[in-house]
Design an enzyme around this catalytic site. Structure first.
Site, PDB file in Angstrom:
ATOM      1  N   GLU A 142       0.849  -1.180   0.000  1.00  0.00           N
ATOM      2  CA  GLU A 142       0.000   0.000   0.000  1.00  0.00           C
ATOM      3  C   GLU A 142       0.891   1.239   0.000  1.00  0.00           C
ATOM      4  OE1 GLU A 142      -3.422   2.016   2.911  1.00  0.00           O
ATOM      5  OE2 GLU A 142      -2.508   0.082   3.436  1.00  0.00           O
ATOM      6  N   ASP A 196      -5.180   9.105   9.603  1.00  0.00           N
ATOM      7  CA  ASP A 196      -3.881   8.647  10.092  1.00  0.00           C
ATOM      8  C   ASP A 196      -3.532   9.211  11.461  1.00  0.00           C
ATOM      9  OD1 ASP A 196      -2.984   7.012   7.853  1.00  0.00           O
ATOM     10  OD2 ASP A 196      -3.025   8.870   6.713  1.00  0.00           O
TER      11      ASP A 196
END
Length: 260
Positions: A52, A63
């Site tokens: 990824e 995140d």
């Protein structure tokens, strides 16, 4: 050139040979594209089947602090979408058997130009996209491009979604289901207990796609606990920590240990 197999079929074929697949995550341009080459080589040598690649963005809302910092440092070092696409094209030529996926935020795609971005992604051998801040109902142009360029649209299945919402997400999802192991942003450890396994079963009732579990996988025991329940272990934050401790070699050793 169309992929000979869909991403879903590729993952299922790989899974028929292994207990679980590994999908490590990195931020392109952090700390540099040159270091990315070393990290990716270490990941592939350690047996990662899917990688990824995050195209950095200034406000990566899904995140946690470790990956947020990596995004910030990559951008400050000059990373951008054009460089990331060119780097990925070179990467795919070097590792044609590895599945590469882009993860980014929709502003990156929109600012670059949807068709321009998809054409370049297809040319770089990207097989799927993860765009966590774009609900499918607001992504008609994006989903249309996914169909036209034969790039799978991977969506996040999360613990807070109702069964009805999971069914809606499953309707739009392609390739695999990115299943979130707990509430919150990336980087906090997920307890691989019965509640997590029950959550995976809930996701499975919504989709027949391969199940990838991410957010909070930090050790070999976490991966082992997923065998028989998930198809793909998605590993992010811990790899950044390992890299900061010992560079690309430490990332490779960590991943190697995940399945031995």
């Amino acid at each position: 050139m169309p992929h000979t197999k869909s991403l879903k079929d590729k993952i299922k074929a790989l899974r028929s040979q292994k207990d679980i697949l590994l999908m490590p995550h990195l931020v392109l341009g952090y700390p540099s594209y040159e270091e990315n080459e070393k990290i990716i080589a270490a990941m592939i040598n350690a047996g990662a089947e899917i990688i990824e690649l995050q195209i950095p963005f200034s406000e990566p809302m899904a995140d946690g602090p470790v990956i947020l910092r990596a995004n910030d440092k990559a951008l400050k070092a000059g990373a951008n979408t054009t460089k990331s696409l060119a780097f990925t094209q070179k990467l795919k030529a070097q590792y044609p058997d590895t599945i590469f996926i882009f993860m980014t935020y929709y502003n990156v795609i929109f600012a670059y130009g949807i068709d321009r971005f998809f054409e370049a992604s297809k040319g770089a051998g990207i097989e799927a996209l993860i765009v966590p801040d774009l609900p499918p109902e607001e992504g008609a142009d994006y989903l249309d491009a996914c169909t036209r360029y034969e790039i799978a649209s991977i969506y996040l299945f999360t613990p807070t979604q109702t069964n009805e919402r999971l069914a809606t997400i499953a309707h739009y999802a392609k390739g695999m289901a990115y299943c979130v192991g707990r509430k919150g942003v990336t980087g906090i450890k997920t307890q691989m207990d019965q509640s997590t396994l029950d959550l995976i079963e809930r996701y499975k009732k919504a989709t027949d796609l391969p199940i990838g579990l991410g957010f909070g996988i930090q050790c070999k025991e976490d991966v082992t606990a997923l065998i028989g329940h998930a198809d793909v272990a998605i590993i992010g934050t811990q790899l950044f920590i390992e890299y900061d401790r010992g560079g690309a070699e430490a990332v490779g050793r960590f991943l190697q240990n995940m399945r031995t």
